[in-house]
Design an enzyme around this catalytic site. Structure first.
Site, mmCIF file in Angstrom:
data_model
loop_
_atom_site.group_PDB
_atom_site.id
_atom_site.type_symbol
_atom_site.label_atom_id
_atom_site.label_comp_id
_atom_site.label_asym_id
_atom_site.label_seq_id
_atom_site.Cartn_x
_atom_site.Cartn_y
_atom_site.Cartn_z
ATOM 1 N N ASP A 121 -23.063 -32.876 -95.201
ATOM 2 C CA ASP A 121 -21.755 -32.883 -95.834
ATOM 3 C C ASP A 121 -21.801 -33.064 -97.346
ATOM 4 O O ASP A 121 -20.804 -32.785 -98.026
ATOM 5 C CB ASP A 121 -20.890 -34.005 -95.247
ATOM 6 C CG ASP A 121 -20.541 -33.783 -93.788
ATOM 7 O OD1 ASP A 121 -20.929 -32.732 -93.240
ATOM 8 O OD2 ASP A 121 -19.884 -34.652 -93.193
ATOM 9 N N CYS A 151 -17.479 -36.711 -84.372
ATOM 10 C CA CYS A 151 -16.379 -35.826 -83.979
ATOM 11 C C CYS A 151 -15.612 -36.378 -82.779
ATOM 12 O O CYS A 151 -14.480 -35.958 -82.522
ATOM 13 C CB CYS A 151 -16.908 -34.431 -83.651
ATOM 14 S SG CYS A 151 -17.617 -33.575 -85.084
ATOM 15 N N TYR A 153 -15.489 -9.973 -67.670
ATOM 16 C CA TYR A 153 -14.116 -9.851 -67.172
ATOM 17 C C TYR A 153 -14.044 -10.124 -65.684
ATOM 18 O O TYR A 153 -14.803 -9.578 -64.881
ATOM 19 C CB TYR A 153 -13.566 -8.440 -67.444
ATOM 20 C CG TYR A 153 -12.362 -8.110 -66.589
ATOM 21 C CD1 TYR A 153 -11.202 -8.880 -66.688
ATOM 22 C CD2 TYR A 153 -12.394 -7.071 -65.664
ATOM 23 C CE1 TYR A 153 -10.097 -8.603 -65.884
ATOM 24 C CE2 TYR A 153 -11.287 -6.786 -64.863
ATOM 25 C CZ TYR A 153 -10.142 -7.557 -64.974
ATOM 26 O OH TYR A 153 -9.058 -7.307 -64.185
#
Length: 562
Positions: free
Chosen positions: A279, A42, A421
């Site tokens: 894969d 990747c 948050y």
């Protein structure tokens, strides 16, 4: 127990490492036909673009280090040519010496991966046409760019690798054009979520040709199916992958239509003592229930861990995949999980959808960016999938939606998520909370959406109302709309005919929702444009960009095919 593993990247190496942790005494032999194992495929485009500068960083393990840690007999440059399941052995060729030999097994694990598709395009076998799948491919592209200094390049295919390669070739100083045969890049996304991406790519100076396939490669260009000629001193071919399973012909191991290995929920093939991961296999889509190939690293690593446990006698089940993914597209990020609108239509599964635009963190804290969230859910509210494009914060939001898809959460559960948050990181109502709120309003009927694809077929007596400010309206609106700002709507409600349907829009949908609630409670029948004018404008700009590109190719003296 003697275990043979075919393939030494994510699935194969992961299986070998986990199996050794389970069983110190098993004999484990891993075959890899290439010279490298356990490499970061990747990350390959980022070496070409100079983001990763140390080529050694691409190798997570060498054959020597893997053997030292896990006591696995690693045989690189050894290609498995044939599998004899009756005799429980494999035929192997040592590519360095040319020797062919046979190795027996008690258990066989197949992780051969997939190879790039090379369509029969005229000129495809020239030296300047590259694919990217492994480290040698990476070095070949890097060396070509370094030695030949090409000024132009074409990337054929707008998937993950294609878009990442376009960005990294651009970073290396090459003028790049992406050629995509479909109507949009990133097949994991629905077309409506790619308009911002297309516009962003063009803004970076990268060409984008959509709805046009490559028909011929010449020494200095790509000729497209529509007759256009794209300058290209080098070509990256990235039109998909195909399971690398030809060596299994005649083995009795059942393969699918595309050559993918068929496995059950315990990753077993139809032949005893033969397993498969990665894969090259087809897996169950957890949303649609269909069998499909999902060539991503995360599922391959999870399958590797499970199959090693199963071989060691543990009771494990692979429940399926959902295709969670994210890609960096220049400064933007594009992510998806679960079912897309297109896949649900193909499967005949009913669904609803809604769009929200939210800031990556509190609006009053500097440096924030807007992200576009598409939430897809059943008519009852079960979360089926999600897609997000934006800048910072896309990754953690798609992971939250991925968790919801995996565990069958509803849109009401998204509202209840208590997410971290602080002003630099999020808002008190996180974008995922907001997506849940908007979706629940759709289900409950307080938000009756219409979409940009509906604009061309609005009823003849429709009243199209832009509820943004007069200044916003003056800068651009949808043809045929009248301007009644939301804060004036109550006083001006008499300007709307209660016998005719009202179609409301604002910038992103929030003011439109408020206006819809006001108008509905004054006796009007209303719908609100999900995604708002912001969504409409991005689609319009995308279409204009594509049209401008096509005119430019014609201007260069290229005859466009009708």
């Amino acid at each position: 127990m003697k275990v043979l593993i075919v393939g030494g990247v994510a699935g194969g190496a992961g299986t070998a490492a986990r199996l050794r942790r389970n069983d110190e005494h098993a004999e484990i032999i891993m075959f890899e036909k290439g010279p490298y194992i356990s490499f970061a495929n990747c990350g390959l485009p980022y070496y070409i673009g100079g983001v990763i500068t140390d080529k050694a960083k691409l190798q997570l393990q060498t054959p020597e280090s893997f053997h030292a840690r896990f006591d696995v007999d690693v045989r690189v440059n050894n290609e498995v040519l044939r599998v004899d399941t009756a005799a429980k052995c494999v035929e192997v060729k040592n590519l360095a010496t040319g020797e062919t030999y046979t190795e027996s097994y008690d258990v066989l694990v197949l992780s051969p991966g997939a190879s790039p598709v090379r369509p029969p395009i005229k000129g495809i076998d020239t030296a300047k046409v590259f694919t990217l799948r492994n480290i040698p491919d990476t070095y070949a592209i890097h060396d070509y760019v370094t030695e030949h200094r090409p000024k132009t390049a074409a990337v054929i295919g707008g998937g993950f690798i294609g878009v990442e390669m376009a960005e990294n070739l651009h970073a290396a100083g090459v003028e790049v054009t992406i050629v995509e045969a479909q109507s949009h890049i990133m097949a994991n996304l629905d077309e409506d979520m790619t308009h911002d991406l297309h516009n962003h790519i063009r803004s970076k100076g990268v060409g984008l040709c959509l709805n046009a396939a490559a028909a011929e490669f010449t020494p200095d260009s790509v000729i497209l199916s529509n007759g256009a000629r794209i300058p290209a001193e080098m070509i990256i071919l990235s039109v998909g992958v195909r399971p690398e399973t030809r060596f299994l012909e005649g083995s009795g191991i059942e393969l699918g239509r595309r050559g993918e290995i068929l496995v059950d929920e315990r990753l077993r093939t139809n032949v005893a003592d033969v397993y498969a991961v990665g894969d090259a296999i087809s897996v169950r889509d957890i949303v649609t229930g269909e069998k499909k190939s999902i060539p991503l690293a995360s599922p391959a690593n999870r399958q590797a861990r499970l199959v090693a446990d199963i071989i060691a006698g543990k009771d494990r089940v692979y429940t399926g995949a959902q295709g969670t993914s994210i890609a960096k597209i220049f400064d933007m990020a594009a992510a998806s999980t679960g079912a897309s609108e297109a896949s649900l239509k193909a499967a005949g599964i009913p669904y609803k959808k809604s769009y929200t635009f939210s800031a990556s963190h509190a609006g009053y804290y500097p440096g924030g960016h807007s992200m576009q969230v598409k939430l897809i859910y059943s008519p009852e509210g079960v979360v089926l999938g999600g897609q997000i494009t934006g800048y910072e914060g896309v990754d953690k939001r798609i992971d939250q939606i991925a968790t919801a898809v995996r565990h069958g959460f509803t849109v009401y559960d998204l509202q209840e998520l208590e997410l971290s948050y602080a002003p630099p990181f999020s808002s008190a109502k996180d974008p995922v909370n907001m997506a849940g709120y908007a979706a629940s309003n759709v289900i409950e009927g307080t938000f009756k959406p219409f979409y940009i694809e509906d604009l061309a077929a609005l009823p003849a007596d429709a009243q199209l109302v832009d509820v943004r400010t007069p200044g916003e309206f003056a800068r651009g609106t949808i043809d045929g709309a009248v301007n009644i700002p939301v804060d004036e709507l109550r006083a001006r409600i008499g300007e709307l005919d209660p016998a005719r349907p009202v179609y409301i829009f604002c910038q992103v949908g929030l003011r439109g929702y408020i206006a819809e609630r006001i108008a509905e409670q004054h006796g009007l029948t209303c719908r609100n444009l999900s995604g708002g004018y912001r969504f409409y404008e991005a689609a319009k700009l995308d279409a204009e960009g594509q049209a401008a590109a096509e005119k430019e190719y014609e201007y260069c003296g290229m005859e466009k095919q009708k």
